[in-house]
Design a protein around this motif. Sequence first.
Motif, short mmCIF file in Angstrom:
data_model
loop_
_atom_site.label_atom_id
_atom_site.label_comp_id
_atom_site.label_asym_id
_atom_site.label_seq_id
_atom_site.Cartn_x
_atom_site.Cartn_y
_atom_site.Cartn_z
N ASP A 1 0.80 -1.22 0.00
CA ASP A 1 0.00 0.00 0.00
C ASP A 1 0.84 1.28 0.00
N ASN A 2 2.14 1.16 0.22
CA ASN A 2 3.04 2.32 0.18
C ASN A 2 4.42 1.81 -0.26
N LEU A 3 4.64 1.79 -1.55
CA LEU A 3 5.86 1.18 -2.11
C LEU A 3 7.15 1.91 -1.76
N SER A 4 7.05 3.16 -1.35
CA SER A 4 8.27 3.90 -1.01
C SER A 4 8.66 3.77 0.45
N LEU A 5 7.79 3.17 1.28
CA LEU A 5 8.03 3.07 2.72
C LEU A 5 9.04 1.97 3.04
N GLY A 6 10.03 2.29 3.86
CA GLY A 6 11.01 1.30 4.30
C GLY A 6 12.40 1.90 4.41
N VAL A 7 13.09 1.62 5.52
CA VAL A 7 14.44 2.13 5.75
C VAL A 7 15.50 1.16 5.24
N GLY A 8 15.26 -0.15 5.36
CA GLY A 8 16.24 -1.14 4.91
C GLY A 8 17.48 -1.18 5.77
N ILE A 9 17.28 -1.22 7.09
CA ILE A 9 18.40 -1.14 8.03
C ILE A 9 19.36 -2.33 7.91
N ARG A 10 18.91 -3.45 7.34
CA ARG A 10 19.82 -4.60 7.17
C ARG A 10 21.03 -4.21 6.33
N SER A 11 20.84 -3.31 5.40
CA SER A 11 21.95 -2.87 4.56
C SER A 11 22.99 -2.11 5.36
N ALA A 12 22.60 -1.54 6.49
CA ALA A 12 23.54 -0.78 7.32
C ALA A 12 24.62 -1.68 7.91
N LEU A 13 24.34 -2.97 8.00
CA LEU A 13 25.34 -3.88 8.54
C LEU A 13 26.59 -3.92 7.67
N LEU A 14 26.44 -3.57 6.40
CA LEU A 14 27.57 -3.56 5.47
C LEU A 14 28.13 -2.16 5.26
N ASP A 15 27.57 -1.18 5.94
CA ASP A 15 27.92 0.22 5.73
C ASP A 15 28.53 0.78 7.01
N GLU A 16 29.51 1.66 6.86
CA GLU A 16 30.13 2.27 8.03
C GLU A 16 29.53 3.62 8.37
N ASP A 17 28.90 4.28 7.40
CA ASP A 17 28.33 5.60 7.61
C ASP A 17 26.82 5.48 7.83
N LEU B 1 24.81 7.96 8.60
CA LEU B 1 24.13 9.22 8.31
C LEU B 1 22.96 9.01 7.35
N GLU B 2 23.16 8.20 6.32
CA GLU B 2 22.10 7.92 5.35
C GLU B 2 20.90 7.27 6.02
N TYR B 3 21.13 6.38 6.98
CA TYR B 3 20.03 5.68 7.65
C TYR B 3 19.31 6.59 8.63
N ARG B 4 20.02 7.53 9.27
CA ARG B 4 19.36 8.53 10.11
C ARG B 4 18.45 9.40 9.25
N ARG B 5 18.92 9.77 8.07
CA ARG B 5 18.10 10.56 7.15
C ARG B 5 16.88 9.78 6.70
N LYS B 6 17.07 8.49 6.37
CA LYS B 6 15.95 7.66 5.92
C LYS B 6 14.89 7.51 7.01
N ILE B 7 15.31 7.33 8.24
CA ILE B 7 14.36 7.20 9.34
C ILE B 7 13.54 8.48 9.47
N LYS B 8 14.20 9.63 9.46
CA LYS B 8 13.50 10.91 9.58
C LYS B 8 12.59 11.17 8.39
#
Length: 113
Positions: free
Chosen positions: A59-75, A77-84
């Motif tokens: 019902d909302n195809l753009s909704l989702g942060v995808g935090i699992r990808s953060a396990l492979l990322d060191e920064d 900041l992108e995930y803080r922005r996505k959450i907000k």
Amino acid sequence: MKSKATGIQYISNNGGLIDLDIKVQRDAAGKILSGLVLGATLEQNMTCIMIAEPGDFKDNLSLGVGIRSALLDEDLLEYRRKIKEQFPLDGLNVKHLDLYNLSKFSIDAEYES
């Protein structure tokens, strides 16, 4: 707008799978009176948005942060922005966000009144 603060509860199994929390209540004749457990959904909704990748919610195809990808990322900041950015799409106001370390982070949010 209908409140999302109360709804069907999820239960997490030991294997990490999330399923509906069902506790069947029967009358004296054995007829099912109720089964789905209802309760506060704020924490589980925030968790679902954090785990979901964009496109996971039909019902909302753009909704989702995808935090699992953060396990492979060191920064983070992108995930803080996505959450907000993503939480308000579900009606959540982020009051406080502490995401600088994946092993210990906190999010304080609430649904709009």
